[in-house]
Motif scaffolding. Structure first.
Motif, PDB file in Angstrom:
ATOM      1  N   ASP A 119     -71.992 -74.138  18.688  1.00 13.13           N
ATOM      2  CA  ASP A 119     -71.757 -73.099  17.677  1.00 13.13           C
ATOM      3  C   ASP A 119     -71.505 -73.720  16.303  1.00 13.13           C
ATOM      4  O   ASP A 119     -72.033 -73.246  15.301  1.00 13.13           O
ATOM      5  N   TYR A 122     -74.763 -74.892  14.781  1.00 11.30           N
ATOM      6  CA  TYR A 122     -75.542 -73.805  14.202  1.00 11.30           C
ATOM      7  C   TYR A 122     -74.892 -73.225  12.953  1.00 11.30           C
ATOM      8  O   TYR A 122     -75.591 -72.780  12.044  1.00 11.30           O
ATOM      9  N   GLU A 123     -73.584 -73.267  12.864  1.00 13.79           N
ATOM     10  CA  GLU A 123     -72.911 -72.834  11.626  1.00 13.79           C
ATOM     11  C   GLU A 123     -73.307 -73.751  10.468  1.00 13.79           C
ATOM     12  O   GLU A 123     -73.562 -73.280   9.355  1.00 13.79           O
ATOM     13  N   ARG A 126     -76.835 -72.841   9.488  1.00 13.57           N
ATOM     14  CA  ARG A 126     -76.877 -71.577   8.750  1.00 13.57           C
ATOM     15  C   ARG A 126     -76.374 -71.737   7.312  1.00 13.57           C
ATOM     16  O   ARG A 126     -76.786 -70.994   6.428  1.00 13.57           O
ATOM     17  N   SER A 130     -81.939 -70.656   5.516  1.00 15.66           N
ATOM     18  CA  SER A 130     -82.005 -69.199   5.638  1.00 15.66           C
ATOM     19  C   SER A 130     -82.349 -68.843   7.087  1.00 15.66           C
ATOM     20  O   SER A 130     -82.780 -69.704   7.870  1.00 15.66           O
ATOM     21  N   GLU A 131     -82.197 -67.575   7.436  1.00 15.93           N
ATOM     22  CA  GLU A 131     -82.561 -67.134   8.783  1.00 15.93           C
ATOM     23  C   GLU A 131     -84.034 -67.426   9.066  1.00 15.93           C
ATOM     24  O   GLU A 131     -84.394 -67.840  10.157  1.00 15.93           O
ATOM     25  N   ARG A 132     -84.877 -67.217   8.091  1.00 17.32           N
ATOM     26  CA  ARG A 132     -86.316 -67.482   8.249  1.00 17.32           C
ATOM     27  C   ARG A 132     -86.560 -68.969   8.490  1.00 17.32           C
ATOM     28  O   ARG A 132     -87.370 -69.344   9.348  1.00 17.32           O
ATOM     29  N   GLU A 133     -85.871 -69.823   7.738  1.00 16.08           N
ATOM     30  CA  GLU A 133     -86.023 -71.267   7.930  1.00 16.08           C
ATOM     31  C   GLU A 133     -85.529 -71.687   9.313  1.00 16.08           C
ATOM     32  O   GLU A 133     -86.138 -72.553   9.957  1.00 16.08           O
ATOM     33  N   ILE A 134     -84.469 -71.059   9.795  1.00 12.43           N
ATOM     34  CA  ILE A 134     -83.965 -71.364  11.146  1.00 12.43           C
ATOM     35  C   ILE A 134     -84.999 -70.943  12.193  1.00 12.43           C
ATOM     36  O   ILE A 134     -85.255 -71.676  13.152  1.00 12.43           O
ATOM     37  N   GLU A 135     -85.620 -69.778  12.005  1.00 16.87           N
ATOM     38  CA  GLU A 135     -86.672 -69.334  12.929  1.00 16.87           C
ATOM     39  C   GLU A 135     -87.822 -70.340  12.951  1.00 16.87           C
ATOM     40  O   GLU A 135     -88.325 -70.693  14.024  1.00 16.87           O
ATOM     41  N   GLU A 138     -86.652 -73.536  14.749  1.00 19.75           N
ATOM     42  CA  GLU A 138     -86.607 -73.374  16.200  1.00 19.75           C
ATOM     43  C   GLU A 138     -88.014 -73.337  16.799  1.00 19.75           C
ATOM     44  O   GLU A 138     -88.266 -73.933  17.847  1.00 19.75           O
TER      45      GLU A 138
END
Length: 151
Positions: A119, A122-123, A126, A130-135, A138
């Motif tokens: 956790d 991932y913090e 984050r 951005s959420e898009r970059e994390i997608e 992954e």
């Protein structure tokens, strides 16, 4: 106009980046880390704890399959976890030939500490992505894993 992703310069940079990532992962895989009250555990030990999980236990053969190792290797890993009082073996309730591995209370604490470490990782991601970059990250990791399996 030339596609940058197909250029030799881009390809070499990506290859070096993957090489650096693999070297860093290898370095991390050699270092024991502290997981709460369980103390110092090697990566193979904590990944075995994670594979056992906090459920009702797992068969030795299923644990070997989850980890992608032989039953002999699992036997050694479980013995190390038993010595550290993190896991226990018990006979299967319906199959006298089978052994069930489960986590002790200390093993469950180590499992939880490992989850908390994930956790925190991932913090940190984050905070930087951005959420898009994390997608994309992954998805890229999944594709890298698949490519490595093909070799």
């Amino acid at each position: 106009m030339e596609n940058k992703s197909n250029s030799p310069i881009h390809s070499n940079r990506a290859s070096r980046s993957i090489g650096r990532l693999i070297m860093e992962l290898r370095r991390l895989e050699r270092q024991p880390r502290s997981f709460g009250q369980a103390g110092m555990l090697t990566p193979s030990e904590i990944h075995t704890v994670e594979a056992i999980g906090c459920g009702d236990g797992v068969l030795m053969s299923e644990l070997a399959a989850r980890l992608g190792v032989t039953k002999g290797a699992v036997t050694q890993l479980v013995a190390r976890l038993e010595a550290k009082e993190l896991a226990a073996r018990s006979p299967h309730p319906h199959d006298s030939r089978a052994t069930v591995i489960s986590l002790t209370d200390s093993g469950k604490e180590a499992y939880q500490a490992h989850e908390e470490a994930h956790d925190r990782f991932y913090e940190r991601l984050r905070a930087k992505l951005s959420e898009r970059e994390i997608e994309i990250f992954e998805r890229g990791i999944d594709q890298l894993i698949e490519s490595l399996k093909e070799k």
